[in-house]
Design an enzyme around this catalytic site. Sequence first.
Site, short mmCIF file in Angstrom:
data_model
loop_
_atom_site.label_atom_id
_atom_site.label_comp_id
_atom_site.label_asym_id
_atom_site.label_seq_id
_atom_site.Cartn_x
_atom_site.Cartn_y
_atom_site.Cartn_z
N ASP A 1 0.79 -1.13 0.20
CA ASP A 1 -0.30 0.01 -0.14
C ASP A 1 0.77 1.02 0.43
OD1 ASP A 1 -1.90 -1.77 0.15
OD2 ASP A 1 -2.91 -1.08 2.24
N ALA A 2 1.78 1.32 0.64
CA ALA A 2 2.83 2.34 1.05
C ALA A 2 3.63 3.07 -0.68
CB ALA A 2 3.62 2.37 1.41
N GLU A 3 3.83 1.65 -1.20
CA GLU A 3 4.22 1.79 -2.33
C GLU A 3 3.70 2.59 -3.29
OE1 GLU A 3 7.20 2.08 -3.23
OE2 GLU A 3 7.27 1.96 -5.54
N TYR A 4 2.17 1.92 -3.44
CA TYR A 4 0.87 2.63 -3.72
C TYR A 4 0.51 3.67 -4.11
CZ TYR A 4 -4.07 3.24 -6.28
OH TYR A 4 -5.14 3.19 -6.13
N ASP A 5 0.28 4.70 -2.66
CA ASP A 5 0.09 5.47 -2.54
C ASP A 5 1.17 6.67 -2.57
OD1 ASP A 5 -1.78 4.37 -1.00
OD2 ASP A 5 -1.21 4.66 1.52
N ILE B 1 -11.92 8.38 0.88
CA ILE B 1 -11.75 9.25 1.61
C ILE B 1 -9.68 10.27 1.56
CG2 ILE B 1 -12.98 10.07 3.60
CD1 ILE B 1 -11.55 7.44 5.16
N GLU C 1 -12.78 7.39 14.74
CA GLU C 1 -12.79 5.83 14.42
C GLU C 1 -12.04 5.62 13.68
OE1 GLU C 1 -15.33 6.26 10.99
OE2 GLU C 1 -16.22 6.73 12.44
N LYS D 1 -9.12 3.20 11.35
CA LYS D 1 -9.34 2.59 9.59
C LYS D 1 -9.68 0.81 9.11
CE LYS D 1 -8.52 4.42 4.64
NZ LYS D 1 -8.45 3.12 4.84
N ASP E 1 -9.70 -2.47 7.87
CA ASP E 1 -8.50 -2.48 6.36
C ASP E 1 -9.02 -3.84 5.92
OD1 ASP E 1 -6.49 -2.79 4.29
OD2 ASP E 1 -5.25 -3.75 5.86
N ARG F 1 -17.96 -1.49 -3.99
CA ARG F 1 -18.17 0.05 -4.15
C ARG F 1 -17.46 -0.10 -5.90
NH1 ARG F 1 -13.24 3.64 -2.08
NH2 ARG F 1 -11.97 2.11 -3.24
N GLU G 1 -17.14 -1.37 6.10
CA GLU G 1 -16.05 -2.68 5.92
C GLU G 1 -16.25 -3.87 6.42
OE1 GLU G 1 -13.83 -0.48 4.27
OE2 GLU G 1 -12.10 -1.38 4.77
N TYR H 1 -19.49 2.41 9.37
CA TYR H 1 -19.30 3.62 9.29
C TYR H 1 -19.77 5.00 9.10
CZ TYR H 1 -16.50 2.40 5.50
OH TYR H 1 -16.58 1.46 3.45
N LYS I 1 -2.96 7.58 8.96
CA LYS I 1 -2.29 6.11 8.60
C LYS I 1 -1.12 5.81 9.61
CE LYS I 1 -2.81 4.81 4.41
NZ LYS I 1 -2.80 3.38 3.28
N CYS J 1 20.26 -32.64 9.29
CA CYS J 1 19.93 -31.48 10.59
C CYS J 1 21.42 -30.56 10.63
CB CYS J 1 19.60 -31.99 11.90
SG CYS J 1 19.68 -30.72 12.99
N CYS K 1 22.96 -30.72 14.22
CA CYS K 1 23.61 -31.77 14.81
C CYS K 1 24.16 -32.88 13.71
CB CYS K 1 22.93 -32.48 15.53
SG CYS K 1 20.92 -32.60 15.32
N CYS L 1 14.61 -33.04 11.83
CA CYS L 1 15.56 -33.81 12.20
C CYS L 1 15.58 -35.60 12.79
CB CYS L 1 16.05 -32.97 12.80
SG CYS L 1 17.78 -33.69 13.91
N CYS M 1 20.11 -34.15 19.36
CA CYS M 1 19.91 -32.44 19.11
C CYS M 1 19.93 -31.32 19.83
CB CYS M 1 19.16 -32.45 17.94
SG CYS M 1 18.81 -31.70 16.69
S1 IVH Z 1 -15.31 6.37 5.84
C1 IVH Z 1 -17.32 9.61 2.44
N1 IVH Z 1 -14.61 5.00 7.97
O1 IVH Z 1 -11.22 2.92 3.33
C2 IVH Z 1 -16.45 8.76 3.61
N2 IVH Z 1 -13.91 4.99 5.33
O2 IVH Z 1 -11.89 5.47 1.81
C3 IVH Z 1 -16.40 7.62 3.32
N3 IVH Z 1 -12.43 2.63 4.95
O3 IVH Z 1 -12.42 2.27 0.88
C4 IVH Z 1 -15.62 6.48 3.97
N4 IVH Z 1 -12.75 2.61 7.67
O4 IVH Z 1 -13.74 1.25 2.95
C5 IVH Z 1 -14.65 6.05 6.16
N5 IVH Z 1 -13.88 4.09 9.72
C6 IVH Z 1 -13.77 4.50 8.05
C7 IVH Z 1 -13.06 3.90 6.81
C8 IVH Z 1 -13.41 3.73 6.14
C9 IVH Z 1 -12.24 2.25 6.28
C10 IVH Z 1 -11.85 2.37 3.94
C11 IVH Z 1 -13.32 2.84 2.94
C12 IVH Z 1 -12.57 3.07 1.32
C13 IVH Z 1 -11.56 3.20 2.35
C14 IVH Z 1 -10.72 4.55 1.91
#
Ligand code: IVH
Length: 675
Positions: A35-39, A85, A121, A123, A125, A144, A180, A232, A321, A415, A418, A433, A439
């Site tokens: 993910d970090a690389e993608y981001d 988001i 709240e 996030k 995964d 989605r 989620e 959420y 994050k 092994c 031993c 072993c 051993c």
């Molecule tokens: S809110 C309009 N709250 O993060 C706002 N998203 O957005 C809609 N995700 O794929 C998202 N935990 O599925 C919201 N507490 C949370 C969340 C959350 C995980 C996910 C969501 C989305 C991704 C990026």
Amino acid sequence: MESLPEVSEQARQLREQIERHNHVYYGLDAPTVPDAEYDRQFLELLALEAEHPELRTSDSPTLRVGGKPLPEFTPVRHRVPMLSIRTETDTEPSGARKFDARVRRELGLGESDAEVEYAVELKFDGLAVNLRYESGVLVQAATRGDGETGEDVTQNVRTIRTIPLRLQGNAPEVLEVRGEAYMSRPDFERYNERQRTLDKPTLVNPRNGAAGSIRQLDPALAARRPLSFFAYGLGETVGWTQPNTHRGVLDSLQSFGVPVCEHRTVAQGADGLIEFHARIRTLRDSLPFDIDGVVYKVNSLALQQRLGFVTREPRWAVAHKYPAEEAMTMVEAIGVQVGRTGALTPAARLTPVFVGGVTVTNATLHNENEVRRKDIRVGDTVIVRRAGDVIPEVVLVVLERRPDTVTEFVMPKTCPVCGSAVERPEDEAIARCSGGLFCPAQRKQALLHFASRRAMDIEGLGEKLVEQLVDEAIVKTPAGLYRLGIAALANLERMAEKSASNLLAAIDKSCSTTLARFIYALGIRNVGEATAKDLARHFGNLDALMAADEARLRQVPDVGPIVAASIVRFFAEPHNGEVIAQLRAAGVHWSEGETPAIAMPLMGKTFVLTGALPTMSREVAKELIEAKGGKVAGSVSKKTNYAVAGSEAGSKLEKAQQLGVTILDESKLRELLEQ
Ligand code: IVH
């Protein structure tokens, strides 16, 4: 300064890479970069486009939310788009300050104005899903997709047990719940453990487990990979007066019976956000599910409306994050570790990498087949995962980065500790072993296990000490521990007289134990704590257990042929008998015979459950059978005594009929249980 053609080429390459990741990530549920690389790539493209708006093409991935729906699922048009988001990748507290400052600016608040209130709240995964309830009944669930159109996954979502099929209380005409779907860490571990024993592919991480399960075309397979859900937010609502705040929305959803995570609160201003971010960070490892950050949302729905949206995201929310739990690194070598029972576990030595909040240098590769299946070779670039307190794992090889020369792993024939021969029965995934307690590696592990908290509970006998005791041949077997004197101990490195006498006192204290602990401490292969307790309860004394043959052992609940054979083999080994005699002579004791075996009418009987019973859930049926000493197996074989069949029983019932197994319906089962 780069020229425009160069920047344009750079943007094109980024677009192409991101689109490719999007496709594998969302379309095929198989990421190739963390993910970090993608981001990073995504943010780089965003920055380039911000600087050079003329480079923003109409098909740029920055303009859309996720992948295309797979053609196999029926498309669902979202009545309210499912947005994403913005992500704050600055994992330090400054990330929270930036968000608060932006919100204040956009709301036109000055320094003297009051703090903004946020709903905060976790996030989660997993995979975003929209649940549509009409008059309180779950009528549709959708992914989605690209935010406008998702996929109809109603059937699979219905298998998530915590999602109510009907809302509690006074439900509105239409209520769309967004949240989620995720796989908990224990469910993920259990699933992978089972796959490994069956020699089948494992899941890469819980998020992929969730995505793969939700987008599984066969709902029966989906049901086998257990998921959970946290709400959420909202989609469309009709006939409902919405609360004034996001917190109010979540509380209402909870009162409708929808699962909402308890780790949520309301925070005031940037300091409140920072405090929440820090608190959850310390909690992260102990949560039973993966999170990759926290989410801050402006609490007042009126203010949310004022802030509105930009292209793909609301201005009133941000995901802040934490350091990624997956990272990319290199395999420098593959070695093998020797465990207590001689099992050889291949382990990768990695170029040190910071992941999940710690620096990781080693990762388990589980067994030889797993190395082959994932095709992990020395020299490869891999993605490692370290989540919660589990041992880091290699999740996959980034094949695109494989150099020309890589070395394949071969299990050594002898092994590495031993030199004894390595054995691997054909039907087993684990190589071992054959040196047994000859051993030193096995000896060390056996001693550590013997002394562990749930076994003999010898405080202070840790890894370093055991290492020295074995390497210097001071202790060879557990019995040797009880012969230790202060002189031998005080000579050891880092051992002061005080700690030596503390250790001797702890060893002395361990003499008084229970039969179950003692059996567990022996470290018989396949005999865990629960089985040790069952054995102690059933036999009541050690001599009876030592004398039991396989048939006798199999009368114990949960003891099958493999466990029974392990126990017989252990006690047949003269060396083990000697060690036990020495331990007893050294004063290790327990009270015997106080818990005779209770009569269990279904002892030794194996049941298979198939189809839906009219009033009893499978879990209840299983519990009742086990309470009477019976066993419940997953598949029908010659050893099955009874098949309990309900409606829509399938191939298991057929097989039972073919094998002439007694078939019971629910009422017959009840009769049997009441005997
Ligand atoms: S809110 C309009 N709250 O993060 C706002 N998203 O957005 C809609 N995700 O794929 C998202 N935990 O599925 C919201 N507490 C949370 C969340 C959350 C995980 C996910 C969501 C989305 C991704 C990026």
